[in-house]
Design a protein around this motif. Structure first.
Motif, PDB file in Angstrom:
ATOM      1  N   ARG A 148       0.889  -1.147   0.117  1.00 22.24           N
ATOM      2  CA  ARG A 148      -0.054  -0.031   0.002  1.00 22.24           C
ATOM      3  C   ARG A 148       0.811   1.334   0.023  1.00 22.24           C
ATOM      4  O   ARG A 148       2.154   1.144  -0.189  1.00 22.24           O
ATOM      5  N   ASP A 149       0.305   2.423   0.185  1.00 23.62           N
ATOM      6  CA  ASP A 149       1.130   3.724   0.220  1.00 23.62           C
ATOM      7  C   ASP A 149       1.529   3.740   1.668  1.00 23.62           C
ATOM      8  O   ASP A 149       1.135   3.171   2.778  1.00 23.62           O
ATOM      9  N   ASP A 159      -7.611   0.836  -4.171  1.00 30.40           N
ATOM     10  CA  ASP A 159      -9.079   1.025  -4.388  1.00 30.40           C
ATOM     11  C   ASP A 159      -9.894   1.672  -3.537  1.00 30.40           C
ATOM     12  O   ASP A 159      -9.169   2.153  -2.469  1.00 30.40           O
ATOM     13  N   GLU A 160     -11.151   2.029  -3.477  1.00 29.15           N
ATOM     14  CA  GLU A 160     -11.827   2.856  -2.612  1.00 29.15           C
ATOM     15  C   GLU A 160     -12.044   2.054  -1.329  1.00 29.15           C
ATOM     16  O   GLU A 160     -11.953   0.913  -1.238  1.00 29.15           O
ATOM     17  N   PRO A 161     -12.021   2.814  -0.315  1.00 25.87           N
ATOM     18  CA  PRO A 161     -12.008   2.253   1.124  1.00 25.87           C
ATOM     19  C   PRO A 161     -13.169   1.459   1.315  1.00 25.87           C
ATOM     20  O   PRO A 161     -14.383   1.589   0.755  1.00 25.87           O
ATOM     21  N   GLN A 213     -14.397  -0.925   6.722  1.00 27.84           N
ATOM     22  CA  GLN A 213     -13.587  -0.580   7.788  1.00 27.84           C
ATOM     23  C   GLN A 213     -12.441   0.494   7.346  1.00 27.84           C
ATOM     24  O   GLN A 213     -11.721   0.975   8.211  1.00 27.84           O
ATOM     25  N   GLY A 214     -12.681   1.090   6.317  1.00 25.48           N
ATOM     26  CA  GLY A 214     -11.952   2.028   5.841  1.00 25.48           C
ATOM     27  C   GLY A 214     -10.636   1.827   5.188  1.00 25.48           C
ATOM     28  O   GLY A 214      -9.660   2.396   4.799  1.00 25.48           O
ATOM     29  N   ARG A 215     -10.505   0.475   5.165  1.00 24.94           N
ATOM     30  CA  ARG A 215      -9.236  -0.214   4.696  1.00 24.94           C
ATOM     31  C   ARG A 215      -9.256  -0.113   3.116  1.00 24.94           C
ATOM     32  O   ARG A 215     -10.188  -0.503   2.373  1.00 24.94           O
ATOM     33  N   ARG A 216      -8.050   0.298   2.511  1.00 26.06           N
ATOM     34  CA  ARG A 216      -7.941   0.178   0.925  1.00 26.06           C
ATOM     35  C   ARG A 216      -7.019  -0.700   0.494  1.00 26.06           C
ATOM     36  O   ARG A 216      -5.923  -1.168   0.916  1.00 26.06           O
ATOM     37  N   ASN A 217      -7.733  -1.695  -0.350  1.00 23.09           N
ATOM     38  CA  ASN A 217      -6.964  -2.770  -1.144  1.00 23.09           C
ATOM     39  C   ASN A 217      -5.855  -2.489  -2.130  1.00 23.09           C
ATOM     40  O   ASN A 217      -6.286  -1.391  -2.730  1.00 23.09           O
TER      41      ASN A 217
END
Ligand code: FAD
Ligand code: SF4
Length: 481
Positions: A329-330, A379-381, A384-388
């Motif tokens: 991820r970033d 991708d979009e959150p 749980q707000g987690r972005r894949n």
């Protein structure tokens, strides 16, 4: 509060204790990165506290430390009283002051954040180090022995916190651990540049002075059965941690030159600490790993959590020529503490974000030549707000490496010796403890309690401490003392 005190934060900036210069760190110094505050610095930093009516720092601290109150005692140089107050909520305050991710906990919710949060962790370390060095010890004079005995399995922070609070309740705590020293991941996982191992030896002396006993090098379920413990003791606390490695299933992960993070850190801690490098192996790696010489090597660490940060910074100290951390991820979505990432960068670690490993590649002689990675976008959150991380087709490239360290995280596994006694295993191998009709941290077996990483999954030292502490209160309630 005087007017001078109230505005101290405007005149005095937030400061941390001095750090070991980067040149020493990158040439193999394993000492604790941060030094200690002197009396004046601690008083100045403590004096920046606004003493808010509703201290968010205390709420955000998982053990709910009385932070503004002990900061006030520091200003008045009443260090022994401050230490007593610290220990009333936290059996391992000098450890938490060193290793908590304060930027996400107490300091992250300090009202002064915009002006620089109060350096709560460093002051906590100052209080306890100073108090212990000047003879302060927990006051046990009012403790009445109950005649009850409790076995604690695991000498990590959960087990140690439980033993401390049992001793305060007049219950004899006997702590078993399969390793040769106490501390669990404090001793063998977290490197000495974050936590000096002398701190753990000193804590062992304090606990033994309180009457806690240790039986080390004893594995429950192998050397001693849980039935033997249940027969000998009034109750048992299980604080066995989370050691099941997250298997990324990468092609090439079994190649020579590919190391799993925890055995790498454990072996290295043993060597740096001067102890037997061939002590009891980590569960699951009964074939002890041999540490390769990293001098002059290109090392790639896969994973962006705290374990990954400990690996990259250890590799720097072991003389690696180039150390890279690849994370899928970033930076904003990285689980590792921002402070640790900044320290790693300063020590020369290169971060490659949005890179997902596909395979580990070998040369003609089966030696590692690098990691095949693909670039990703987020991708979009989700809920749980987690972005894949989504791989970008056609962006594959080889990240050259001589050694690859895999740090994808850990989860617990409930051993058969517990499930056979009726203890339930939950999601991802966690021990189920607490819930309806049970005391907090009590399992389905009424005399077996559990807490820490074994119950909540891999988390933090301070959350393990909180659970061990609260489990001890439940045990005392069960034993009606
Ligand atoms: P552990 O610390 O794992 O202790 C469990 C103990 O149980 C071990 O000593 C083990 O030997 C013993 N045991 C297990 N099974 C048996 C058995 N059958 N018989 C006898 N003994 C047994 N957290 C932070 O807050 N800050 C950090 O900077 C940080 N850095 C970390 C770095 C690394 C590399 C890792 C892996 C974790 C880190 N953590 C950090 C997380 C933190 O260390 C853990 O959350 C914490 O130690 C959990 O405490 P515990 O007592 O539940 O388990
Ligand atoms: Fe902050 Fe951790 Fe200390 Fe709580 S225990 S005050 S979170 S450093």
């Amino acid at each position: 509060m005087s007017r001078k005190q109230a505005f101290q934060f405007l005149d005095l900036p937030r400061t941390m204790p001095q750090r070991i210069p980067v040149e020493l760190r990158t040439s193999g110094d394993w000492g604790e990165l941060y030094g200690k505050f002197g009396k004046e610095d601690a008083q100045f930093q403590a004096g920046r506290c606004l003493d808010c009516g509703n201290p968010y720092c205390s709420w955000k601290c998982p053990v709910h430390n009385a932070i503004p109150q002990w900061l006030q005692l520091v200003q008045e140089n009443r260090i022994h009283e401050a230490a007593t107050l610290c220990h009333s909520t936290n059996p391992l305050p000098e450890v938490c002051g060193r290793v908590c991710p304060q930027d996400r906990l107490c300091e992250g919710s300090c009202t002064l954040e915009e002006f620089g949060a109060v350096t709560i962790g460093a002051v906590e370390k100052y209080i306890v180090d100073t108090a212990l060095a000047t003879g302060w010890r927990p006051d046990m004079t009012a403790v009445e022995p109950t005649g009850k005995r409790v076995a604690v399995i695991g000498a990590g922070p959960a087990g140690l916190a439980c033993a401390d609070k049992l001793a305060h309740a007049g219950i004899q705590a006997v702590v078993y651990d399969r390793y040769e020293q106490i501390g669990g991941l404090l001793q063998f996982g977290i490197p000495s540049f974050k936590l000096d191992k002398a701190v753990i030896s000193r804590r062992r002396n304090v606990l033994e002075g309180m009457g806690v006993q240790f039986r080390l090098g004893v594995e429950i379920g192998r050397d001693v059965s849980v039935d033997q413990l249940l027969a000998e003791y009034d109750a048992v606390f299980v604080g066995t941690g989370a050691y099941r490695y997250t298997d990324g299933g990468l092609l090439g992960q079994d190649l020579k030159g590919v190391l799993p993070a925890l055995p790498f850190l454990v072996q290295n801690s043993r060597i740096v600490g001067g102890s037997d490098a061939h002590g009891r192996p980590i569960a699951g790696w009964e074939d002890q790993i041999a540490l390769p010489d990293l001098e002059g090597k290109r090392v790639v660490v896969l994973g962006g959590g705290d374990t990954g940060m400990d690996c990259v910074r250890s590799a720097v100290r072991l003389g690696a020529a180039k150390v890279t951390c690849a994370y899928r991820r970033d930076e904003a979505n990285m689980p590792g503490s921002a402070r640790e990432v900044a320290n790693a960068r300063e020590e020369g670690v290169r971060f490659l974000f949005n890179r997902q490993p596909l395979s580990i590649e070998a040369g003609a002689d089966d030696e590692v030549i690098g990691v095949m990675v693909v670039e990703t976008r987020l991708d979009e959150p989700d809920a749980q707000g987690r972005r894949n991380a989504v791989p970008i087709e056609g962006s594959e490239s080889l990240l050259e490496a001589d050694v690859v360290i895999i740090a994808f995280g850990f989860s617990p596994s409930t051993p058969a010796w517990l499930t056979e006694r009726g203890v339930e295993a939950g999601h991802n191998g966690r021990i189920i403890a607490g819930g309806k009709d049970r005391l907090p941290f009590q399992t389905a077996h009424p005399r077996l309690f559990a807490g820490g990483d074994a119950v909540r999954g891999a988390d933090l030292v301070v959350t393990a401490v909180a659970e061990g502490r609260d489990a001890a209160a439940s045990i005392a309630q069960l034993l009606a003392v």
